[in-house]
Design a protein around this motif. Structure first.
Motif, short mmCIF file in Angstrom:
data_model
loop_
_atom_site.label_atom_id
_atom_site.label_comp_id
_atom_site.label_asym_id
_atom_site.label_seq_id
_atom_site.Cartn_x
_atom_site.Cartn_y
_atom_site.Cartn_z
N ARG A 45 -9.40 6.87 21.21
CA ARG A 45 -8.20 6.55 20.45
C ARG A 45 -8.52 6.64 18.97
N GLU A 46 -7.63 7.26 18.21
CA GLU A 46 -7.86 7.44 16.78
C GLU A 46 -6.65 6.99 15.97
N LEU A 47 -6.94 6.53 14.77
CA LEU A 47 -5.88 6.12 13.86
C LEU A 47 -5.17 7.36 13.32
N VAL A 48 -3.85 7.32 13.37
CA VAL A 48 -3.03 8.42 12.85
C VAL A 48 -2.49 8.05 11.47
N ALA A 49 -1.86 6.88 11.38
CA ALA A 49 -1.27 6.45 10.11
C ALA A 49 -1.09 4.94 10.14
N ALA A 50 -1.12 4.35 8.95
CA ALA A 50 -0.96 2.91 8.83
C ALA A 50 -0.14 2.58 7.60
N ILE A 51 0.55 1.45 7.67
CA ILE A 51 1.31 0.97 6.51
C ILE A 51 1.11 -0.54 6.41
N THR A 52 0.76 -0.99 5.21
CA THR A 52 0.52 -2.41 5.01
C THR A 52 1.83 -3.13 4.70
N SER A 53 1.75 -4.45 4.69
CA SER A 53 2.91 -5.25 4.36
C SER A 53 3.36 -4.99 2.93
N GLY A 54 2.46 -4.51 2.08
CA GLY A 54 2.81 -4.18 0.71
C GLY A 54 3.31 -2.77 0.54
N GLY A 55 3.32 -1.99 1.64
CA GLY A 55 3.85 -0.63 1.59
C GLY A 55 2.82 0.45 1.37
N THR A 56 1.55 0.09 1.27
CA THR A 56 0.50 1.10 1.13
C THR A 56 0.31 1.84 2.43
N THR A 57 0.21 3.16 2.34
CA THR A 57 0.05 3.98 3.53
C THR A 57 -1.31 4.67 3.56
N ASN A 58 -1.71 5.02 4.76
CA ASN A 58 -3.00 5.70 4.97
C ASN A 58 -2.83 6.65 6.14
N TYR A 59 -3.41 7.84 6.02
CA TYR A 59 -3.24 8.86 7.06
C TYR A 59 -4.58 9.47 7.45
N ALA A 60 -4.67 9.88 8.70
CA ALA A 60 -5.80 10.68 9.13
C ALA A 60 -5.71 12.04 8.43
N ASP A 61 -6.86 12.61 8.11
CA ASP A 61 -6.86 13.91 7.42
C ASP A 61 -6.09 14.97 8.20
N LYS A 64 -2.25 14.59 7.38
CA LYS A 64 -1.76 14.48 6.00
C LYS A 64 -0.87 15.66 5.64
N GLY A 65 0.25 15.36 5.03
CA GLY A 65 1.19 16.40 4.64
C GLY A 65 2.16 16.78 5.73
N ARG A 66 1.91 16.32 6.96
CA ARG A 66 2.81 16.64 8.07
C ARG A 66 3.49 15.41 8.64
N PHE A 67 2.80 14.28 8.66
CA PHE A 67 3.33 13.04 9.22
C PHE A 67 3.64 12.06 8.10
N THR A 68 4.67 11.25 8.32
CA THR A 68 5.02 10.20 7.37
C THR A 68 5.30 8.91 8.12
N ILE A 69 4.62 7.85 7.71
CA ILE A 69 4.88 6.53 8.29
C ILE A 69 5.78 5.75 7.34
N SER A 70 6.71 5.03 7.92
CA SER A 70 7.62 4.22 7.11
C SER A 70 8.02 3.00 7.93
N ARG A 71 8.72 2.08 7.27
CA ARG A 71 9.13 0.89 8.00
C ARG A 71 10.47 0.39 7.48
N ASP A 72 11.16 -0.29 8.35
CA ASP A 72 12.39 -1.00 8.01
C ASP A 72 12.11 -2.46 8.33
N SER A 73 11.75 -3.21 7.30
CA SER A 73 11.35 -4.60 7.51
C SER A 73 12.49 -5.43 8.10
N ALA A 74 13.71 -5.13 7.70
CA ALA A 74 14.86 -5.89 8.20
C ALA A 74 14.99 -5.74 9.71
N LYS A 75 14.60 -4.57 10.22
CA LYS A 75 14.70 -4.32 11.66
C LYS A 75 13.36 -4.51 12.35
#
Length: 120
Positions: A45-61, A64-75
C-alpha cells in the motif's frame, strides 16, 4: 470512532478521469490528516495524496500534476480528482483519517477501499 466510506471508483480508459469521494462520519476531533492510499495486486500500500487540517497537500511523485486532493469540511468529505489516468494507476484506493495528539499518531482509520481499473 471515525467511519469512512469511499465512492466513485470504476473502470476507465487510459487518459480518462475519475473523482473519488470519501465521506467521513463520527468524531472528527483531532483528525489532522486525510489521505488517499492505493494498493495494487502484489504490491505494498502506498500513499497517493494527503491533505492536512490546515489545507496543506502532499502527493506521490507518480501522480503529481495529474491528481488533486481536496476537501469539503462542511460535509466532512475528501475528494481525489484523478486525470490523465494510466494503466499503472489501477489499484484499490483507500481513504485514511489520522488522529494525532501533539504531533503523535494516535490512530489511523481506514475505509473499505474502492477499485479503480484503467484499461481499454
Amino acid at each position: 470512532q471515525v467511519q469512512l466510506a469511499e465512492s466513485g471508483g470504476g473502470l476507465v480508459q487510459p487518459g480518462g478521469s475519475l473523482r473519488l469521494s470519501c465521506a467521513a462520519s463520527g468524531s472528527m476531533s483531532s483528525i489532522s490528516v486525510m489521505s488517499w492510499y492505493r494498493q495494487a495486486p502484489g504490491k505494498q500500500r502506498e500513499l497517493v495524496a494527503a491533505i492536512t487540517s490546515g489545507g496543506t497537500t502532499n502527493y506521490a511523485d507518480s501522480v503529481k500534476g495529474r491528481f488533486t486532493i481536496s476537501r469539503d469540511s462542511a460535509k466532512s468529505t475528501v475528494y481525489l480528482q484523478m486525470n490523465s489516468l494510466k494503466p499503472e494507476d489501477t489499484a484499490r484506493y483507500y481513504c485514511n483519517a489520522r488522529r494525532t495528539l501533539d504531533g503523535v499518531t494516535i490512530r489511523d482509520y481506514w475505509g473499505q477501499g474502492i477499485q479503480v481499473t484503467v484499461s481499454l
